[in-house]
Design a protein around this motif. Structure first.
Motif, PDB file in Angstrom:
ATOM      1  N   PRO A  51      36.205  -8.401 -26.081  1.00  0.00           N
ATOM      2  CA  PRO A  51      35.821  -9.746 -26.177  1.00  0.00           C
ATOM      3  C   PRO A  51      35.432  -9.211 -24.810  1.00  0.00           C
ATOM      4  O   PRO A  51      35.537  -8.383 -24.388  1.00  0.00           O
ATOM      5  N   ASP A  55      34.711 -15.963 -24.342  1.00  0.00           N
ATOM      6  CA  ASP A  55      34.951 -15.620 -25.777  1.00  0.00           C
ATOM      7  C   ASP A  55      35.767 -16.701 -26.495  1.00  0.00           C
ATOM      8  O   ASP A  55      37.431 -16.653 -25.829  1.00  0.00           O
ATOM      9  N   VAL A  67      36.286 -12.446 -33.005  1.00  0.00           N
ATOM     10  CA  VAL A  67      35.893 -12.691 -31.663  1.00  0.00           C
ATOM     11  C   VAL A  67      34.856 -13.774 -32.390  1.00  0.00           C
ATOM     12  O   VAL A  67      33.918 -13.520 -33.666  1.00  0.00           O
ATOM     13  N   ARG A  70      31.441 -16.778 -28.585  1.00  0.00           N
ATOM     14  CA  ARG A  70      30.791 -15.658 -27.445  1.00  0.00           C
ATOM     15  C   ARG A  70      30.687 -17.025 -26.434  1.00  0.00           C
ATOM     16  O   ARG A  70      30.752 -17.818 -26.046  1.00  0.00           O
TER      17      ARG A  70
END
Length: 92
Positions: A51, A55, A67, A70
């Motif tokens: 990450p 995120d 993740v 984003r």
């Protein structure tokens, strides 16, 4: 345990485990990060993911396992300038 039919209390410890989305606030050394867990800052491991600050990661048992979004830059380089990691002299 083979499945929910093995759970006599109606709640299976394994099946009821839940991962929660949390926002990465700061990356630390040793594959750790500080995340915002609903207004409370928590330290979690990010050894399984890559990450950047901003995120949203899915966290289970203090381990980021994915993740899922984003940060706001959208370029994934984590520097917040939206250029994909390019230096000022590389921009067109």
């Amino acid at each position: 345990m083979n499945g929910p039919e093995d759970c006599t209390t109606g709640v299976c410890v394994t099946c009821s485990d839940q991962a929660l989305p949390m926002s990465v606030v700061r990356l630390l050394e040793g594959e750790l990060a500080i995340v915002d867990a609903g207004g409370v800052l928590e330290e979690v491991s990010v050894a399984l993911v890559d990450p950047v600050v901003g995120d949203t990661v899915l966290v289970h048992a203090r381990e980021a396992i994915a993740v899922i979004a984003r940060g706001s830059t959208g370029d994934g380089d984590g520097d917040g300038d939206g250029d994909g990691g390019k230096d000022d002299d590389e921009q067109a």
